[in-house]
Design a protein around this motif. Structure first.
Motif, PDB file in Angstrom:
ATOM      1  N   GLU A  77     -12.821 168.738 -27.224  1.00 35.11           N
ATOM      2  CA  GLU A  77     -12.209 167.667 -26.432  1.00 35.11           C
ATOM      3  C   GLU A  77     -11.530 168.267 -25.201  1.00 35.11           C
ATOM      4  OE1 GLU A  77      -8.905 164.058 -26.971  1.00 35.11           O
ATOM      5  OE2 GLU A  77      -9.480 165.332 -28.667  1.00 35.11           O
ATOM      6  N   GLY A  78     -11.690 167.603 -24.077  1.00 36.85           N
ATOM      7  CA  GLY A  78     -11.083 168.055 -22.840  1.00 36.85           C
ATOM      8  C   GLY A  78     -11.960 169.005 -22.033  1.00 36.85           C
ATOM      9  N   GLU A  79     -13.095 169.460 -22.584  1.00 34.46           N
ATOM     10  CA  GLU A  79     -13.988 170.366 -21.859  1.00 34.46           C
ATOM     11  C   GLU A  79     -15.083 169.561 -21.152  1.00 34.46           C
ATOM     12  OE1 GLU A  79     -13.543 173.373 -21.277  1.00 34.46           O
ATOM     13  OE2 GLU A  79     -11.984 173.946 -22.701  1.00 34.46           O
ATOM     14  N   ASP A  87     -27.167 165.815 -26.761  1.00 28.06           N
ATOM     15  CA  ASP A  87     -26.539 165.537 -28.053  1.00 28.06           C
ATOM     16  C   ASP A  87     -25.927 166.806 -28.638  1.00 28.06           C
ATOM     17  OD1 ASP A  87     -25.774 164.284 -30.412  1.00 28.06           O
ATOM     18  OD2 ASP A  87     -27.717 164.649 -31.364  1.00 28.06           O
ATOM     19  N   ASN A  88     -26.689 167.896 -28.627  1.00 31.32           N
ATOM     20  CA  ASN A  88     -26.164 169.166 -29.146  1.00 31.32           C
ATOM     21  C   ASN A  88     -24.951 169.634 -28.347  1.00 31.32           C
ATOM     22  OD1 ASN A  88     -27.863 169.484 -31.274  1.00 31.32           O
ATOM     23  ND2 ASN A  88     -29.213 170.978 -30.305  1.00 31.32           N
ATOM     24  N   ALA A  89     -25.029 169.503 -27.004  1.00 29.48           N
ATOM     25  CA  ALA A  89     -23.923 169.954 -26.172  1.00 29.48           C
ATOM     26  C   ALA A  89     -22.651 169.161 -26.482  1.00 29.48           C
ATOM     27  CB  ALA A  89     -24.291 169.823 -24.702  1.00 29.48           C
ATOM     28  N   LEU A  90     -22.787 167.867 -26.664  1.00 28.75           N
ATOM     29  CA  LEU A  90     -21.616 167.042 -26.973  1.00 28.75           C
ATOM     30  C   LEU A  90     -21.062 167.330 -28.363  1.00 28.75           C
ATOM     31  CD1 LEU A  90     -22.713 163.593 -25.464  1.00 28.75           C
ATOM     32  CD2 LEU A  90     -21.126 165.267 -24.495  1.00 28.75           C
ATOM     33  N   ALA A 109     -19.628 160.536 -24.820  1.00 30.64           N
ATOM     34  CA  ALA A 109     -18.833 161.658 -24.325  1.00 30.64           C
ATOM     35  C   ALA A 109     -17.383 161.235 -24.099  1.00 30.64           C
ATOM     36  CB  ALA A 109     -19.435 162.205 -23.029  1.00 30.64           C
ATOM     37  N   GLU A 110     -17.206 160.069 -23.495  1.00 33.39           N
ATOM     38  CA  GLU A 110     -15.843 159.576 -23.270  1.00 33.39           C
ATOM     39  C   GLU A 110     -15.128 159.310 -24.584  1.00 33.39           C
ATOM     40  OE1 GLU A 110     -16.463 156.176 -20.857  1.00 33.39           O
ATOM     41  OE2 GLU A 110     -16.822 157.327 -18.996  1.00 33.39           O
ATOM     42  N   ASP A 111     -15.865 158.835 -25.576  1.00 30.19           N
ATOM     43  CA  ASP A 111     -15.258 158.583 -26.883  1.00 30.19           C
ATOM     44  C   ASP A 111     -14.777 159.890 -27.518  1.00 30.19           C
ATOM     45  OD1 ASP A 111     -14.713 156.677 -29.130  1.00 30.19           O
ATOM     46  OD2 ASP A 111     -16.131 158.015 -30.164  1.00 30.19           O
ATOM     47  N   LYS A 112     -15.491 160.979 -27.262  1.00 37.37           N
ATOM     48  CA  LYS A 112     -15.090 162.281 -27.805  1.00 37.37           C
ATOM     49  C   LYS A 112     -14.103 163.014 -26.898  1.00 37.37           C
ATOM     50  CE  LYS A 112     -17.707 164.999 -29.905  1.00 37.37           C
ATOM     51  NZ  LYS A 112     -18.725 166.018 -30.259  1.00 37.37           N
TER      52      LYS A 112
END
Length: 467
Positions: free
Chosen positions: A376-378, A368-371, A335-338
């Motif tokens: 980005e930023g949400e 996984d689907n949510a990410l 998540a942080e990477d995205k």
């Protein structure tokens, strides 16, 4: 069904009890009055015997006077003791003797009719029935016969208070008996409907179990009517056939996936060897390599789905909050990477009955689907809550979301929204998650997240299924 069957049975039983109790009440009232009438007839017969020789045919006035005095004394004693008007009257209605003194034959009504019948040489017929709510009196008349002629009439006029009280007491006993019988009937109706409907409830529960994935559930056809036992037996046969068909389908998918992996692996190896002979950056070989890897992923997911539908859940009392926290921590680096904020929220100590491996896999697929679809930023939020008989894990995102038509289809095998076809995936992840959860009595649901995005709710029971 019980709420419809019970009132019908109780109504029919009440009709039967009323149909039985009403004639019984009339019979009790008639018996009480008949007892009183017979008693009064005996009394009038005794007075008639005394009055028969008051005017002796021998003309002896002394004997006649003594007999008249005796008759008057008897009538007075009788009236004083029982409170009953009694008298002996000549044919013209004048009194030979009466008590209380001065009492005379009624000029009309039941008394007059009884007097006229007795003049005709007949005892008065049974008086009209007197019920507890009536305040009438009971008149009985008997003829005084000498040498075949009616010379006088004995008339008794009785109060009916004690008779009506006795009748009312008998009616109260009948009502008490009817109420007791009604209570027994209601209890019997409950037992009867329970006996009849118990197989239906069991059948309904087993049907729900099979519908939620517990294909081994069967109906024990040991109780209830013969028709329902035959229905339970037929249902078990149907469930066996359905399970066999599904097992064959799962076996076919698993076998096909497994058998296709070897030639696909060989094909991918040949593609790699062919790529060595082509210039670097060749777009066609890169496209073929990508499609081959995608096909391998689809086969892996198909095999995973077949195994998920076949495997039994290893249910354990699980700390859902801790497990969700672990999955959030595992996905946070991605998540942080995205550039997406992945947040854990809600109760940290909510428990539920679940297969930890299956629940972890389901949460992985949902997160996984949510990410994938959150810009980005949400934010993606994972919330755990204990809600009555169930524990929920809700994953909300701020992605593009789905339309109502797409929400109705999400979770179907191989289905993907048209605008998401270019996103990596096979369309089987949520299907596998649903199968894994259903095996342990869990569910997965999808809804809109306001103002934008998707809300996925994973639910597991807080009490052990089938306990």
């Amino acid at each position: 069904m019980r709420t419809r069957l019970l009132p019908l049975l109780i109504f029919l039983l009440a009709l039967v009890l009323v149909a039985f109790g009403f004639p019984l009440a009339l019979s009790v009232a008639g018996a009480q009055q008949q007892r009183v009438v017979v008693d009064r007839i005996d009394d009038t017969a005794r007075f008639a015997a005394l009055a028969q020789f008051v005017s002796a045919p021998d003309g002896n006035e002394t004997n006649s006077a003594e007999r008249l005095t005796t008759l008057e004394e008897e009538l007075t004693r009788y009236s004083t003791l029982y409170g009953i008007n009694a008298g002996v009257f000549f044919r013209d209605g004048s009194a030979m003797a009466s008590a209380p003194r001065g009492w005379h034959v009624p000029a009309k009504g039941e008394g007059a009719m009884a007097f006229q019948e007795a003049l005709a040489g007949r005892r008065s017929h049974d008086p009209a029935q007197v019920y507890p709510w009536q305040r009438g009196r009971l008149v009985v008349a008997s003829p005084v016969v000498r040498e075949g002629d009616v010379i006088a009439v004995v008339v008794t006029d009785s109060p009916t208070g004690r008779m009506r009280s006795a009748t009312l007491h008998g009616w109260l006993l009948i009502v008490a008996g009817e109420l007791a019988a009604m209570l027994l009937a209601v209890g019997a109706a409950f037992r009867l409907t329970g006996w009849v409907l118990r197989p239906v409830r069991v059948l309904d529960a087993v049907t729900h179990d099979i519908a939620t994935g517990r294909m081994k559930s069967r109906v024990a056809a040991a109780g209830g009517p013969a028709e329902l036992r035959r229905l339970a037996h037929s249902f078990n046969e149907m469930a066996d056939n359905v399970e066999n068909v599904l097992e064959q389908q799962r076996a076919f998918v698993a076998d096909a996936s497994h058998q296709l992996r070897n030639p696909l692996s060989a094909l991918l190896l040949r593609i790699e060897l062919l790529a060595l002979e082509l210039p670097d950056g060749n777009e066609e070989i890169a496209s073929v390599r990508t499609e081959g890897k995608r096909l391998a992923q689809v086969l892996d997911d198909l095999l995973g789905l077949a195994l998920a539908e076949h495997a039994d859940a290893d249910l354990q009392l699980t700390d859902i909050g801790a497990l969700a926290g672990e999955r959030v921590a595992a996905w946070r680096p991605l998540a942080e990477d995205k550039g997406v904020l992945l947040v854990a929220d809600g109760s940290a100590a909510a428990t539920g009955w679940a297969d930890p491996v299956a629940l972890s896999s389901a949460l992985d697929a949902v997160i996984d689907n949510a990410l994938k679809f959150t810009p980005e930023g949400e934010e993606v939020r994972v919330a755990v809550a204990a809600d009555g008989p169930k524990t929920t894990v809700t994953v909300t995102d701020h992605g593009p979301g789905l339309s109502d038509e797409e929400l109705a289809r999400i979770g179907d095998r191989f289905w993907r929204a048209g605008r998401h076809q270019n996103v990596k995936g096979s369309g089987l992840g949520l299907s596998i998650s649903r199968a894994l959860l259903a095996a342990g009595g869990g569910t997965i649901g999808f809804d809109h997240h306001e103002p934008q995005g998707l809300r996925v709710t994973v639910t597991v029971p807080r009490t052990q299924p089938g306990a």
